[in-house]
Each structure stands twice: as structure tokens, then as C-alpha cells.
Write an enzyme that holds these catalytic residues in place. Structure first.
Site, short mmCIF file in Angstrom:
data_model
loop_
_atom_site.label_atom_id
_atom_site.label_comp_id
_atom_site.label_asym_id
_atom_site.label_seq_id
_atom_site.Cartn_x
_atom_site.Cartn_y
_atom_site.Cartn_z
N TYR A 76 0.85 -1.20 0.00
CA TYR A 76 0.00 0.00 0.00
C TYR A 76 0.88 1.25 0.00
CZ TYR A 76 -5.02 -0.28 0.06
OH TYR A 76 -6.32 -0.38 -0.33
N GLU B 117 -0.66 4.82 -0.54
CA GLU B 117 -1.51 5.99 -0.86
C GLU B 117 -0.69 7.28 -0.81
OE1 GLU B 117 -4.72 6.02 1.90
OE2 GLU B 117 -5.89 4.54 0.78
N ASP C 221 -7.17 12.62 -25.42
CA ASP C 221 -7.13 11.22 -24.98
C ASP C 221 -6.45 10.45 -26.11
OD1 ASP C 221 -7.58 8.57 -24.51
OD2 ASP C 221 -9.71 8.77 -24.05
N THR D 101 -4.03 5.20 -22.22
CA THR D 101 -3.87 3.88 -21.62
C THR D 101 -2.44 3.43 -21.96
OG1 THR D 101 -4.70 2.85 -23.63
CG2 THR D 101 -6.29 3.18 -21.86
N LYS E 119 -2.46 -0.45 -25.17
CA LYS E 119 -2.86 -0.60 -26.59
C LYS E 119 -1.59 -0.57 -27.44
CE LYS E 119 -7.50 1.27 -25.89
NZ LYS E 119 -7.54 1.70 -24.48
N ARG F 210 -2.09 -3.13 -18.38
CA ARG F 210 -3.37 -2.41 -18.41
C ARG F 210 -3.30 -1.26 -17.41
NH1 ARG F 210 -6.95 -5.39 -21.40
NH2 ARG F 210 -8.42 -3.69 -21.17
C1 LIG Z 1 -9.81 6.51 -26.56
C2 LIG Z 1 -9.96 5.65 -25.34
N1 LIG Z 1 -9.92 6.23 -24.13
C3 LIG Z 1 -10.06 5.53 -22.99
C4 LIG Z 1 -10.25 4.17 -23.03
C5 LIG Z 1 -10.51 3.46 -21.74
O1 LIG Z 1 -9.55 2.62 -21.31
P1 LIG Z 1 -9.84 1.55 -20.16
O2 LIG Z 1 -10.51 0.41 -20.80
O3 LIG Z 1 -8.47 1.27 -19.62
O4 LIG Z 1 -10.71 2.21 -19.14
C6 LIG Z 1 -10.29 3.50 -24.25
C7 LIG Z 1 -10.48 2.04 -24.29
O5 LIG Z 1 -10.65 1.39 -25.24
C8 LIG Z 1 -10.16 4.27 -25.45
O6 LIG Z 1 -10.24 3.71 -26.65
#
Ligand SMILES: Cc1ncc(COP(=O)(O)O)c(C=O)c1O
Length: 413
Positions: free
Chosen positions: A67, A69, A221, A247, A250, A256
Site C-alpha cells: 500500500y 496511498e 485522450d 492507456t 494498446k 493495463r
Molecule cells: C480513446 C480511449 N480512451 C479511454 C479508453 C478506456 O480505457 P480503459 O478500458 O483502460 O478504461 C479507451 C479504451 O478502449 C479508449 O479507446
């Protein structure tokens, strides 16, 4: 790692499965089945990848027991670390190292928070920095290629914020005139760019300019294309966006999880929007995996891998075009593309299910102006990142396109 014929040159997974089976035959056997599926199938899901065994091992390490935090930063006033637990010396070092490596990957002096448990949680926290519940947020609509967290009515984003959407033009490209029009009309607090199902270059510079012109914050994002940005195969949002989320699993090919980058002046707000606002204890085992992922992303091998991912995607997509298929936007600039199946009398779901039966894994996906429901869809999304990790080259993908074409012809009879 598995090669393209499904041979595994490491005994890492096999040993793990044997170990798990000694404790739980049920769970061990199910993991074994999934291992064989992943090894033997042709994996075309654009959001998936195979990380290295080193990443897997870090994620399954003793750090999972710790842990921590708070944050590893040294507090000048008290002389203490900013953690709420003792015994954090080593995880502190790992987390700081992880942050440094990610800044190196994107060659940036932005602040980085490596604690978000997922991309969705990174987005949840990033929105908090830029907008209050009820504020207006402008983003890419889900059925045009955006993500659930970009304002879907069933997601926190759609429930907490007043979402307005831009979309694509008649050719399927993001309509930047629409972005400007909506930005000027609705004066959003935040503009979000980024996508789950968009195969073209996104003009982050222009988005940033529009956001500035209307006094909005700009968030990118980059979850899908982060690996391409890291390897210089897509223009970078750094310098244009206030907040950047991603993320790591990918195209980045890591564990993950999520990351948030921000302009340095937003650092404190970002950190408190992750902990304690959205999360409790950070997953230090995953953070160790993220650090290894960053180290890997800095190598020449990784850059060559991403270049191949994009070349493969173009070759795969071109073959479908030659075979007479309609591709959303007519092509691809990145690791994915979408086939428009609206002229067929079966759905994306039907094709996904039929391909599953012959060991080809992809996912159904909405296409712009889709008349079918999200559970059915008129399209499928196809990505090249996982199979390129396994050594697929252009010809291998051309052969898969022909296999998919055969199946579609069979389904059309
Ligand atoms: C553009 C985009 N943002 C965020 C996410 C979310 O990721 P997670 O599944 O880790 O929550 C995804 C997942 O496919 C995504 O394609």
C-alpha cells in the site's frame, strides 16, 4: 512471446499456469484455455496487444502487496514523503523512475501522474481538473468514433457534464469546421480530442488553437495512438493540449492502466484529482510494469515495430479496398481501420461471431450514421498492433484479408 504461428519462445506463461493449477485447478485451467486462444488465434482487436513477459512479471510481483496511498514527492515543509504508509522507499523510487521514463518517451516537461488504474479513470480525473459538474464539454461523439468516457449518456461523462458533440464530415473525417462552430456556439469549459475508432491523423494543433480562441481547456485522450506518437508516427499533442490521457496497454504494449500528462501548472490539481478524489492506493506492481513499458518504448526496436504496425495497417486496408470493401474514410493513417458493412444483410456482430469460429478475433463497431444499435453495428474495427508484435508483415495481413473476404462471401450466399 508468441510468433506468428503460435509458437511461444518463453515458458513464462506455461510455468505460471502450472503454479496456479497447484492452488486452483479451475482458475489455472481457464487461464490455460485463454492462453491457447491468444496464442493460436489471429488477434485483430485494435485496443489489444501482447506485452513483454517482463511487464507481465512485474505486474504479478510482490509489489502487488504494497500500500502506498499518496505520492512519492518529498515534502519540503515536513521532511517526509507524501505517502500515508511506511515502507515505501522502494515503491517511491519505482514510481519516480516511471514518471521520469514517461517524460523521456514523449520528450516532454509536462507533469505526469502514473497512478490511474485505467484509461477511463484517467479521463475521470482529467475532466475534474478542467470542468465542474454541469459545465459544458465538447467532444467527439461515440457513434462517430469517440470513447464511452467522451460523453456517453450511460457514462460518468454524460451524467456529470453537459456534453455537446462534434462529428465527422461526409467522408468520415473529423469535421474541424463543426468543432469550431460548436466551440464558438457553446463556449465549453473543455474540448476533448481523441478516439477509439478513427483511422486518420488528428490535427491537435488546430484543436488547441480553437480551444484557446474560445477560452476552453484542451484535453487529448491519446489512448489508441500513444504508441504512434511515442515513435514519431503521429503528430504529438504535447505543446498543444493542457491535459493528455492515455492507456498503456494498446499500441504502447504495456500493462493495463492509464497515465495523465498535464501542463506543469496543473500538476497539483491532476494529482489530487487522481488521489484522493478518484482512487485510493496506487497499483505499484502495475506502475512497475508501466516503467518497463516506457523503457521498451524508448528502444529503436519499438520504433521499428510501430512503423511496421502502420505499414501493415495500410497494406491490410488496401487489400480490403482492392477486394471491393468500403472503408470508413477510404483508408488509414494509423494502426486501425473500419469496414463499413451497411450494404450487406448481416451485421458487424454477425461477422465478429462467424470469424470467432475460425480463430480470427476482431470487434463489431459502430460506423458514422450507423442505423444499427451498438450491440449489432454496421461495421467492424480491425487493428494490426497485436499481430505485428507476433511478427506479421504486410503479406501476412493480405492473406488474412482474403480469409475474411472468403467468410464474408460465404455469409452473403
Ligand atoms: C480513446 C480511449 N480512451 C479511454 C479508453 C478506456 O480505457 P480503459 O478500458 O483502460 O478504461 C479507451 C479504451 O478502449 C479508449 O479507446
Amino acid at each position: 512471446m508468441f510468433n506468428k504461428n503460435g509458437k511461444d519462445d518463453s515458458d513464462y506463461n506455461i510455468k505460471n499456469i502450472e503454479f496456479i493449477k497447484q492452488s486452483s485447478e479451475v482458475v489455472g485451467s481457464l487461464i490455460e484455455k485463454e492462453y491457447l486462444r491468444q496464442k493460436n488465434n489471429i488477434e485483430l482487436i485494435a485496443s489489444e496487444n501482447y506485452s513483454s513477459e517482463a511487464v507481465l512479471a512485474a505486474c504479478g510481483s510482490c509489489l502487488s502487496w504494497k500500500y502506498a496511498e499518496g505520492y512519492p514527492e518529498f515534502e519540503r515543509k515536513t521532511g517526509n514523503r507524501g505517502r500515508y504508509y511506511g515502507g515505501t522507499d522502494f515503491v517511491d523510487e519505482i514510481e519516480e523512475y516511471c514518471c521520469d521514463k514517461w517524460k523521456e518517451v514523449f520528450n516532454t516537461d509536462y507533469h505526469v501522474n502514473v497512478q490511474p488504474h485505467s484509461g477511463s479513470q484517467a479521463n475521470f480525473s482529467a475532466y475534474k481538473v478542467a470542468a465542474m459538474p454541469g459545465d459544458t464539454v465538447l467532444s467527439f461523439s461515440l457513434d462517430n468514433g469517440g470513447h464511452l468516457t467522451h460523453g456517453s449518456s450511460v457514462n460518468f461523462s454524460g451524467k456529470l457534464y453537459n456534453m455537446v458533440f462534434y462529428g465527422v464530415d461526409d467522408n468520415g473525417f473529423i469535421d474541424m469546421d463543426d468543432v469550431r462552430r460548436k466551440a464558438e456556439e457553446y463556449k465549453p469549459k473543455l474540448i476533448v480530442a481523441g478516439a477509439s475508432a478513427y483511422s486518420r491523423i488528428i490535427d491537435f494543433e488546430l484543436f488547441g488553437k480553437i480551444a484557446k480562441d474560445v477560452g476552453a481547456m484542451f484535453m487529448v485522450d491519446m489512448a489508441h495512438i500513444a504508441g504512434l506518437i511515442a515513435a514519431g508516427c503521429h503528430p504529438s499533442p504535447f505543446g498543444h493540449a493542457d491535459l493528455i490521457t492515455t492507456t498503456t496497454h494498446k499500441t504502447l504494449r504495456g500493462p493495463r492502466g492509464g497515465l495523465i500528462f498535464s501542463k506543469p501548472e496543473l500538476a497539483k490539481k491532476v494529482d489530487s484529482a487522481v488521489f484522493p478524489y478518484a482512487q485510493g492506493g496506487p497499483l505499484e506492481h502495475i506502475i512497475a510494469g508501466k516503467a518497463i513499458c516506457a523503457e521498451e518504448a524508448l528502444t529503436d526496436d519499438y520504433k521499428a515495430y510501430i512503423k511496421q504496425v502502420v505499414k501493415n495497417s495500410k497494406a491490410f486496408c488496401d487489400e480490403f479496398i482492392k477486394l471491393g470493401y468500403k472503408i470508413v474514410t477510404g483508408g488509414t493513417d494509423n494502426h486501425l481501420f473500419m469496414i463499413d458493412l451497411s450494404s450487406f444483410d448481416f451485421s458487424g456482430r454477425d461477422l465478429q461471431n462467424e470469424l470467432d469460429k475460425i480463430g480470427i478475433t476482431l470487434n463489431k463497431n459502430m460506423i458514422p450514421n450507423d442505423k444499427k444499435t451498438p450491440k449489432e453495428t454496421s461495421g467492424v474495427r480491425i487493428g494490426t498492433a497485436p499481430m505485428t508484435t507476433r511478427g506479421y508483415l504486410e503479406d501476412d495481413f493480405v492473406a488474412v484479408a482474403r480469409k475474411i473476404d472468403e467468410k464474408i462471401k460465404e455469409m452473403s450466399k
